[in-house]
Enzyme design. Structure first.
Site, short mmCIF file in Angstrom:
data_model
loop_
_atom_site.label_atom_id
_atom_site.label_comp_id
_atom_site.label_asym_id
_atom_site.label_seq_id
_atom_site.Cartn_x
_atom_site.Cartn_y
_atom_site.Cartn_z
N HIS A 106 3.55 6.49 -6.99
CA HIS A 106 2.74 7.56 -7.59
C HIS A 106 3.53 8.88 -7.56
O HIS A 106 3.46 9.68 -8.49
CB HIS A 106 1.44 7.70 -6.80
CG HIS A 106 0.38 8.51 -7.50
ND1 HIS A 106 -0.73 8.99 -6.87
CD2 HIS A 106 0.28 8.94 -8.79
CE1 HIS A 106 -1.48 9.66 -7.72
NE2 HIS A 106 -0.89 9.65 -8.89
N HIS B 142 0.84 -1.21 0.00
CA HIS B 142 0.00 0.00 0.00
C HIS B 142 0.87 1.26 0.00
O HIS B 142 0.69 2.15 -0.84
CB HIS B 142 -0.91 -0.01 1.23
CG HIS B 142 -1.80 1.18 1.34
ND1 HIS B 142 -3.12 1.17 0.95
CD2 HIS B 142 -1.57 2.45 1.78
CE1 HIS B 142 -3.65 2.37 1.14
NE2 HIS B 142 -2.73 3.16 1.65
N GLU B 143 1.80 1.32 0.95
CA GLU B 143 2.62 2.54 1.06
C GLU B 143 3.54 2.70 -0.14
O GLU B 143 3.79 3.83 -0.59
CB GLU B 143 3.42 2.53 2.37
CG GLU B 143 2.57 2.50 3.64
CD GLU B 143 1.51 3.61 3.70
OE1 GLU B 143 1.69 4.67 3.07
OE2 GLU B 143 0.48 3.39 4.36
N HIS C 273 1.70 4.48 -2.90
CA HIS C 273 1.77 5.94 -2.75
C HIS C 273 3.11 6.47 -3.25
O HIS C 273 3.18 7.46 -3.98
CB HIS C 273 1.63 6.34 -1.29
CG HIS C 273 0.23 6.34 -0.76
ND1 HIS C 273 -0.80 7.02 -1.38
CD2 HIS C 273 -0.31 5.77 0.34
CE1 HIS C 273 -1.91 6.85 -0.67
NE2 HIS C 273 -1.64 6.09 0.37
#
Length: 656
Positions: free
Chosen positions: A452, A445-446, A449
């Site tokens: 991105h 998940h991290e 980020h």
């Protein structure tokens, strides 16, 4: 190439920041004297001023979260009012606002789409900051913004202090007999010739007892302390809500929710509430079935009324029985370094990037890993990875962007950097850091980020990476990457026993995948409960603790599968909305999850998870574009259609 992380003169940060901000004001004043302002001679240098301030202040605020001490708190508290006042002053500067408007009006036809987006965002944000208001209102907004920054920090510090203040010492082995070996080893200590076990409110320790603790009274004890942490935050919440309401009324909005949506993909308040309620209705019956199954299972232990502090314990037992899945069995296969290296190989396989250790790079702690990221053998980004839980670290997991990718006014390319911070089980002499699969999901998940931000090819800092991305879609790339952490081929790249090197077998992986949707409707309803509470809390002014509690109780009456005990003060620890940026925006997790599930469904439909063509299209359409275009346009460019909510419900096993 990269600015090194160096806080050797941390104590002197205040005077250095004062100097930087003073110089920045002078530079902006000089820009404002330019007669024929253009994008190149005004916007580009103005953008770079903002980047240089961010470059200095980010590590100072970051260190307070990852290595909290009296010194970091003091420095944070000294720097916070300086940066808050500066940002408010700049955002209310009518001359900058009018200069940007003039450039937009005079050069619109010659600007490219990215430059237009920069101006559109900046002009909107200036309006939202009140640059058009009278002086007395500007002055009041400045006071409010400063106080809100202070309250956010106080809220967070109260929570950290309360988390660190509690220890539950257990002497009776019967009370810890079901706790996984690695967690128990970490909790164990010797005192007065006896073996004892210590559990704290640090997430790995708290989870170990609430999930595996055999003694129901002890489970309630640690649950009660956890859910009643930081009672002093009640007053902080009242003040935060009051100030936010006053702020948005000055700006001409009827409530904070309406103000918040100005920078979101969702347009109307009703759109958000309807979206959440529709999801809740679709999942409610399934959630009732899940809770009934759990109640029936707990009856075997003579538990006639299941309570909130029983949920994790009996859910884990039921999950183990249904899927024959035992978290402890998996952990030796998820050794931290093995997971990380395999994860990098996976990212290389789908996105054609390499992670290379930057062994000379400085960081804030010896355990922080620093990597340069390469594409076609050329370094284009740097990432700092800090994974293990420590007492001086605030809880949770997050990505923090430091530098942005952009091209400066001299045509030089600046490279992006980011930090990933988690709170995974600590390594101890002789025992490496062994992760739960849920930790692996968090890491994915991290990293979503981070990619991105780091994969951006946008030349303008204000819309590069995660900058300028609408808040309710910023979770899209992180949640999208999560889905791959349940794929068999991906898991086999790193799920290797840390002692034997044996790869996790197909049967064990199949169980993990099947168990993914265990109680998925309950999990969805819990998220919706938080999101509705947050959004409705900001639709009108709640002036007392009892009013706030009343709102939460009403939402729980409607949507909670099990009502928590009355003493549960979840709101006092809801740092996402009171100490983070999620106020009237917690719904974003679900909003973005619709996009991420739909994007991943394209990989499912293509029948291969390592679909290089699709992955590279996603990289180019979504990750490389950052905030340079609205996400609904970017999603359409990637998928050639609008997103569908049903993909999420199908992946979660709520509908077939």
């Amino acid at each position: 190439m990269f600015k090194e992380f160096d806080l050797t003169n941390l104590e002197n940060s205040k005077s250095k920041l004062e100097e930087i901000l003073e110089n920045s004001k002078k530079e902006i004043e000089a820009l404002l004297t330019i007669e024929n302002k253009s994008y190149e001679n005004f916007v580009k240098p103005y953008e770079e001023i903002g980047e240089s301030i961010n470059e200095f202040i980010t590590p100072i605020f970051h260190i307070d979260s990852v290595k909290n001490s009296e010194t970091t708190q003091k420095v944070y508290e000294e720097c916070l009012p300086l940066i808050s006042n500066y940002e408010t002053e700049i955002s209310q500067n009518d001359n900058i606002y009018r200069s940007l408007k003039d450039i937009q009006d005079n050069y619109y036809t010659t600007l490219n789409d990215i430059q237009k987006k920069v101006l559109e965002n900046e002009i909107r944000d200036f309006k939202l900051s009140g640059c058009h208001l009278e002086e007395k209102d500007k002055k009041r907004l400045k006071e409010i913004n400063l106080r809100l920054s202070e309250l956010s920090q106080i809220f967070s510090q109260n929570l950290l202090n309360a988390t660190n203040a509690y220890e539950m010492i257990i002497e009776n082995y019967e009370d810890v007999k079901e706790i996984p070996k690695s967690d128990l080893e970490f909790a164990k200590f010797e005192e007065d010739g006896k073996t004892k076990y210590k559990f704290t409110l640090q997430m790995p320790s708290y989870l170990a007892y609430i999930t595996y603790g055999s003694n129901r009274e002890r489970r309630e004890e640690i649950y009660k302390v956890y859910t009643t942490r930081a009672p002093e935050n009640e007053k902080i919440i009242i003040e935060i809500l009051s100030l936010k309401d006053e702020k948005v009324k000055i700006l001409g909005f009827k409530n904070y929710a309406e103000y918040s949506l100005q920078t979101k993909m969702a347009n109307e308040e009703i759109e958000v509430v309807t979206f959440l309620e529709e999801l809740a209705k679709k999942g409610k019956n399934r959630a009732k079935e899940e809770i009934e199954e759990l109640k029936k299972y707990a009856l075997k232990d003579g538990i006639s009324k299941i309570e909130s502090y029983d949920l994790a314990y009996y859910s884990e037992k039921l999950k183990e029985e249904k899927y024959d899945i035992d978290e402890e069995y998996y952990r030796p296969y998820f050794e931290k370094n093995s997971v990380l290296n395999g994860f990098f190989n996976f990212l290389n396989k789908i996105f054609e990037v390499e992670f290379e250790k930057a062994s000379d790079a400085k960081a804030w702690d010896k355990d922080v890993l620093v990597y340069n990221i390469k594409e076609n053998s050329k370094v284009f980004a740097r990432i700092y990875i800090d994974l293990e839980a420590k007492k001086e670290k605030r809880g949770g997991a997050w990505m923090n962007n430091w530098h942005s990718h952009y091209v400066n006014k001299n045509g030089e390319k600046r490279l992006p950097t980011a930090y990933i911070v988690c709170n995974f089980p600590q390594s101890k002499e002789g025992v490496p850091s062994l992760l739960r699969h849920s930790d692996v999901v968090t890491l994915f998940h991290e990293m979503g980020h981070a990619l991105h931000h780091l994969f951006s090819k946008v030349p303008e800092a204000f819309v590069s990476g995660i900058a300028g991305v609408a808040w309710d879609v910023v979770e899209f790339p992180s949640q999208f990457l999560e889905y791959f952490s349940y794929d068999k081929e991906v898991l086999k790249m790193f799920a290797k026993h840390y002692e034997t090197g044996e790869v996790l077998d197909d049967e064990a992986i199949d169980k993990l995948i099947k168990a993914r949707n265990f109680q998925s409707a309950l999990a969805m309803l819990r998220q919706i409960e938080f999101a509705l509470f947050d959004f409705k809390l900001h639709q009108k002014l709640y002036k007392t603790e009892s009013e706030i509690q009343g709102l939460l109780n009403n939402i729980r009456d409607e949507y909670a599968a099990i009502k928590p005990p009355e003493y549960n003060k979840f709101q006092n620890g809801f740092s996402h909305i009171f100490a983070g940026g999620y106020a009237a925006g917690y719904y974003s997790y679900k909003w973005a999850e619709v996009l991420s599930a739909d994007a991943f469904y394209m990989f499912i439909n293509s029948k291969k998870v390592f679909n290089k063509e699709l992955a590279m299209k996603y990289k180019k359409s979504i990750l490389e574009k950052g905030g340079s275009e609205d996400m609904n346009k970017l999603f359409y460019e990637f998928a050639s259609r609008e997103p569908s909510v049903d993909s999420l419900l199908k992946i979660d096993g709520i509908i077939s």
